[in-house]
Design a protein around this motif. Structure first.
Motif, PDB file in Angstrom:
ATOM      1  N   PRO A 114       0.812  -1.074   0.036  1.00 39.97           N
ATOM      2  CA  PRO A 114       0.008   0.025  -0.106  1.00 39.97           C
ATOM      3  C   PRO A 114       0.759   1.060   0.105  1.00 39.97           C
ATOM      4  O   PRO A 114       1.972   1.177   0.354  1.00 39.97           O
ATOM      5  N   THR A 115       0.286   2.245  -0.223  1.00 42.71           N
ATOM      6  CA  THR A 115       0.983   3.664  -0.249  1.00 42.71           C
ATOM      7  C   THR A 115       0.564   4.097   1.393  1.00 42.71           C
ATOM      8  O   THR A 115      -0.270   4.122   1.809  1.00 42.71           O
ATOM      9  N   ILE A 116       1.705   4.318   1.898  1.00 40.71           N
ATOM     10  CA  ILE A 116       1.791   4.818   3.434  1.00 40.71           C
ATOM     11  C   ILE A 116       2.349   6.060   3.833  1.00 40.71           C
ATOM     12  O   ILE A 116       3.370   6.366   3.061  1.00 40.71           O
ATOM     13  N   ARG A 117       1.385   7.039   4.288  1.00 42.13           N
ATOM     14  CA  ARG A 117       2.065   8.061   4.373  1.00 42.13           C
ATOM     15  C   ARG A 117       1.910   8.516   5.909  1.00 42.13           C
ATOM     16  O   ARG A 117       0.715   8.414   6.456  1.00 42.13           O
ATOM     17  N   ILE A 118       2.982   8.861   6.382  1.00 40.15           N
ATOM     18  CA  ILE A 118       3.062   9.218   8.006  1.00 40.15           C
ATOM     19  C   ILE A 118       3.108  10.657   8.281  1.00 40.15           C
ATOM     20  O   ILE A 118       2.298  10.951   9.170  1.00 40.15           O
ATOM     21  N   GLY A 123       8.917   9.731   7.989  1.00 41.62           N
ATOM     22  CA  GLY A 123       8.659   8.906   8.990  1.00 41.62           C
ATOM     23  C   GLY A 123       9.359   7.621   8.949  1.00 41.62           C
ATOM     24  O   GLY A 123       9.864   7.285   7.857  1.00 41.62           O
ATOM     25  N   VAL A 124       9.223   6.856  10.077  1.00 34.63           N
ATOM     26  CA  VAL A 124      10.162   5.555  10.141  1.00 34.63           C
ATOM     27  C   VAL A 124       8.998   4.565  10.653  1.00 34.63           C
ATOM     28  O   VAL A 124       8.249   5.007  11.600  1.00 34.63           O
ATOM     29  N   ILE A 125       8.989   3.317  10.105  1.00 33.54           N
ATOM     30  CA  ILE A 125       8.507   2.265  10.788  1.00 33.54           C
ATOM     31  C   ILE A 125       9.667   1.216  11.028  1.00 33.54           C
ATOM     32  O   ILE A 125      10.279   0.858  10.395  1.00 33.54           O
ATOM     33  N   VAL A 126       9.639   1.114  12.549  1.00 28.88           N
ATOM     34  CA  VAL A 126      10.562   0.078  12.964  1.00 28.88           C
ATOM     35  C   VAL A 126       9.919  -1.103  13.310  1.00 28.88           C
ATOM     36  O   VAL A 126       8.956  -1.066  14.290  1.00 28.88           O
TER      37      VAL A 126
END
Length: 162
Positions: free
Chosen positions: A36-40, A95-98
């Protein structure tokens, strides 16, 4: 981890969707496990990418986030403020997804964990009766014959041509 275990997850992104404020997800197609397109933090640049940085076990991850099994995830954190930029520099600007995956620990007995999910479904509309091959050929021949009759052939010629 408790939140992830309580949810019926079909993908990693469904764990983030609706649980993290300020994160917008757009599924552009209907394919299963599509990225998906993720926008944080919204769209920060016209020319550069607005995708967040994904870190899996301390290393940048450039693949499809849905290729990671939800059963393998121990924790997932979303950094969306100045902390993401401070830790990861300009790469963390969007943004960061850890993601931290599960791992074994030293001097512990191995454990096997089985997770099973079952379900059933019933059709909303009852299925129609279907034709067998003989019936199909009979009706197809009759349709062809009727088309020939409508185009001006007599009944005998239309049947022979069909």
């Amino acid at each position: 981890e408790e939140t992830l275990e309580q949810q019926q997850l079909t993908s990693v992104t469904s764990a983030i969707q609706g649980n993290v404020p300020g994160v917008a997800m757009v599924m552009s197609g209907g394919q299963p496990c599509e990225n998906p397109t993720i926008r944080i933090r919204g769209i920060g640049s016209i020319n550069a990418s607005s995708e967040p940085l994904i870190i899996v076990d301390g290393a940048p991850f450039n693949g499809n986030i849905n290729s990671i099994s939800a059963d393998q995830i121990e924790s997932m954190n979303v950094l969306k403020d100045a902390a993401s930029t401070a830790l990861y520099g300009s790469r963390g600007a969007n943004g960061v997804i850890v993601i931290t995956t599960k791992r074994g620990s030293l001097n512990t007995a191995p454990t096997i964990r089985l997770t099973a999910v079952g379900g059933f479904s019933t059709p909303a509309v009852e299925t129609h009766e279907v034709l067998g091959t003989n019936q199909y050929m009979q009706w197809a021949w009759e349709a062809r014959r009727n088309t020939n009759i409508a185009n001006g052939q007599n009944s005998a010629t239309a049947g022979q041509n069909a």
